[in-house]
Write a protein that holds these residues in place. Structure first.
Motif, short mmCIF file in Angstrom:
data_model
loop_
_atom_site.label_atom_id
_atom_site.label_comp_id
_atom_site.label_asym_id
_atom_site.label_seq_id
_atom_site.Cartn_x
_atom_site.Cartn_y
_atom_site.Cartn_z
N LYS A 248 -41.30 41.19 -11.68
CA LYS A 248 -42.89 41.27 -11.54
C LYS A 248 -43.11 39.56 -11.11
CE LYS A 248 -43.24 45.59 -13.25
NZ LYS A 248 -43.76 46.21 -12.61
N VAL A 249 -42.43 39.06 -10.64
CA VAL A 249 -42.27 37.66 -10.34
C VAL A 249 -43.07 38.84 -8.83
CG1 VAL A 249 -41.48 35.65 -9.34
CG2 VAL A 249 -40.65 36.30 -10.72
N ASP A 250 -44.33 37.70 -8.68
CA ASP A 250 -45.68 37.42 -7.69
C ASP A 250 -44.76 36.43 -6.64
OD1 ASP A 250 -45.92 34.79 -8.38
OD2 ASP A 250 -48.36 35.13 -8.55
N GLY A 251 -44.09 35.78 -7.07
CA GLY A 251 -43.72 35.00 -5.01
C GLY A 251 -44.13 34.05 -4.99
N LEU A 252 -44.03 32.86 -3.86
CA LEU A 252 -44.25 31.89 -3.32
C LEU A 252 -44.50 32.22 -1.67
CD1 LEU A 252 -42.53 29.17 -4.61
CD2 LEU A 252 -44.56 30.07 -5.63
N ALA A 253 -45.36 33.37 -1.70
CA ALA A 253 -45.91 33.72 0.36
C ALA A 253 -47.39 32.40 0.06
CB ALA A 253 -45.84 34.84 0.39
N PHE A 254 -47.34 32.01 1.14
CA PHE A 254 -48.35 31.04 1.91
C PHE A 254 -48.32 30.77 2.97
CE2 PHE A 254 -44.89 27.85 1.07
CZ PHE A 254 -44.97 27.27 1.85
N LEU A 255 -49.20 30.36 3.63
CA LEU A 255 -49.52 30.34 4.73
C LEU A 255 -49.91 29.17 4.83
CD1 LEU A 255 -52.27 32.67 6.83
CD2 LEU A 255 -49.60 32.33 7.28
N GLY A 256 -49.18 28.03 5.94
CA GLY A 256 -49.32 25.99 5.88
C GLY A 256 -48.75 26.06 6.87
N LEU A 257 -48.45 24.63 6.73
CA LEU A 257 -48.52 23.93 8.14
C LEU A 257 -46.83 22.99 7.59
CD1 LEU A 257 -48.70 21.82 10.63
CD2 LEU A 257 -50.25 20.20 9.87
N SER A 258 -46.29 23.42 8.41
CA SER A 258 -44.72 23.12 8.55
C SER A 258 -44.92 21.08 9.25
CB SER A 258 -43.40 23.81 8.83
OG SER A 258 -42.04 22.95 8.77
N LEU A 259 -43.53 20.68 8.38
CA LEU A 259 -43.12 19.84 7.81
C LEU A 259 -41.52 18.89 8.16
CD1 LEU A 259 -46.65 17.92 5.87
CD2 LEU A 259 -46.89 18.15 8.68
N CYS A 260 -40.77 19.86 8.36
CA CYS A 260 -39.78 20.17 8.25
C CYS A 260 -39.30 19.11 9.67
CB CYS A 260 -38.97 21.52 8.28
SG CYS A 260 -39.15 22.54 6.98
N ARG A 261 -37.75 18.34 9.22
CA ARG A 261 -37.53 17.78 10.39
C ARG A 261 -36.14 17.41 10.06
NH1 ARG A 261 -40.09 11.89 12.41
NH2 ARG A 261 -38.69 10.80 13.53
N LYS A 262 -35.27 17.49 10.58
CA LYS A 262 -33.86 17.20 10.60
C LYS A 262 -33.29 16.11 11.02
CE LYS A 262 -29.50 18.73 12.80
NZ LYS A 262 -29.10 19.64 12.04
N SER A 263 -32.88 16.10 9.75
CA SER A 263 -32.61 14.47 9.84
C SER A 263 -30.78 14.21 10.09
CB SER A 263 -33.19 13.66 8.17
OG SER A 263 -32.53 12.38 7.28
N ASP A 264 -29.56 12.81 9.25
CA ASP A 264 -28.83 13.55 9.70
C ASP A 264 -28.23 12.38 8.22
OD1 ASP A 264 -27.95 13.02 12.48
OD2 ASP A 264 -28.42 10.88 12.96
N GLU A 265 -29.17 12.36 7.43
CA GLU A 265 -28.67 12.02 6.24
C GLU A 265 -29.37 13.21 4.94
OE1 GLU A 265 -31.48 8.55 4.14
OE2 GLU A 265 -31.69 7.95 6.42
N GLY A 266 -29.75 14.75 5.62
CA GLY A 266 -30.55 15.70 5.09
C GLY A 266 -29.24 16.51 5.89
#
Length: 169
Positions: free
Chosen positions: A11-29
Motif C-alpha cells: 500500500k506504499v504509494d511510491g515516489l513517482a515524479f516528473l523532474g529535471l535530472s541533474l545526474c553527472r558521472k564522476s570518477d569519485e562516484g
C-alpha cells in the motif's frame, strides 16, 4: 515474502515524479552513473571527506556521481540520482490517487506541454525533516514577482514554474 516487498500486497504509494535530472558521472562516484547535465558539478559542494559533516546515513552521497561502494566507500553503492522535482505524482495507480504512466507519457508527447530551455540557479541548501535529515539543494523561484513591467527580466528558475503550471492544468 513480506507485504511491502510484494507489489500486490503493498500500500506504499511510491515516489513517482516528473523532474529535471541533474545526474553527472564522476570518477569519485558510482561507475554506472550517467551524465544528463554539465552545468553543476556537485562534487564541488559535497563533503566526501567528511570535514564539515560528521557522517551520512548508509545511502551516502546521491549526487556528484553517487556512492561508489567498496573499496572507495563503505556506504551502499548507488548511482547519481540528483534531480529537481517539478511535479510529484506519487504513484501510477489511479485507485490510490495517482496517474497512469501511459497518460503521463501521452500528455508529454502530445506537444501541449511547452518546455523551454531550462537554466536553473540553486537558491538554498536545507536539511529536510527526515530522520536522519537529508541535505537538499533548493531551486525556488521568488514568490513576490512583479509581472506588471513587461520589459523586466524574468525571475531566476521561472522555467520550472512555467512547466509546473502547465502540468497542473
Amino acid at each position: 515474502m513480506p507485504p511491502v516487498l510484494n507489489p500486490q500486497l503493498s500500500k506504499v504509494d511510491g515516489l513517482a515524479f516528473l523532474g529535471l535530472s541533474l545526474c553527472r558521472k564522476s570518477d569519485e562516484g558510482h561507475p554506472d552513473s550517467i551524465t544528463h547535465q554539465t552545468a553543476f558539478d556537485l562534487n564541488e559542494v559535497i563533503d566526501r571527506k567528511y570535514e564539515y559533516l560528521a557522517s551520512t546515513n548508509d545511502d551516502g552521497w546521491l549526487v556528484g556521481g553517487g556512492e561508489p561502494g567498496p573499496p572507495k566507500s563503505y556506504k551502499l553503492p548507488a548511482k547519481d540520482s540528483a534531480h529537481v522535482e517539478i511535479m510529484r505524482i506519487g504513484t501510477y495507480n489511479p485507485a490510490w490517487g495517482g496517474i497512469d504512466s501511459k497518460e503521463i507519457v501521452d500528455v508529454m508527447r502530445s506537444g501541449k506541454i511547452l518546455i523551454p530551455q531550462i537554466e536553473v540557479l540553486p537558491t538554498a541548501v536545507v536539511a529536510n525533516p527526515d530522520k536522519p535529515p537529508e541535505l537538499e539543494i533548493r531551486f525556488d523561484m521568488p514568490t513576490a514577482v512583479d509581472f506588471t513591467d513587461l520589459k523586466a527580466p524574468l525571475p531566476h528558475n521561472w522555467q520550472l514554474r512555467f512547466i509546473h503550471n502547465q502540468l497542473f492544468k
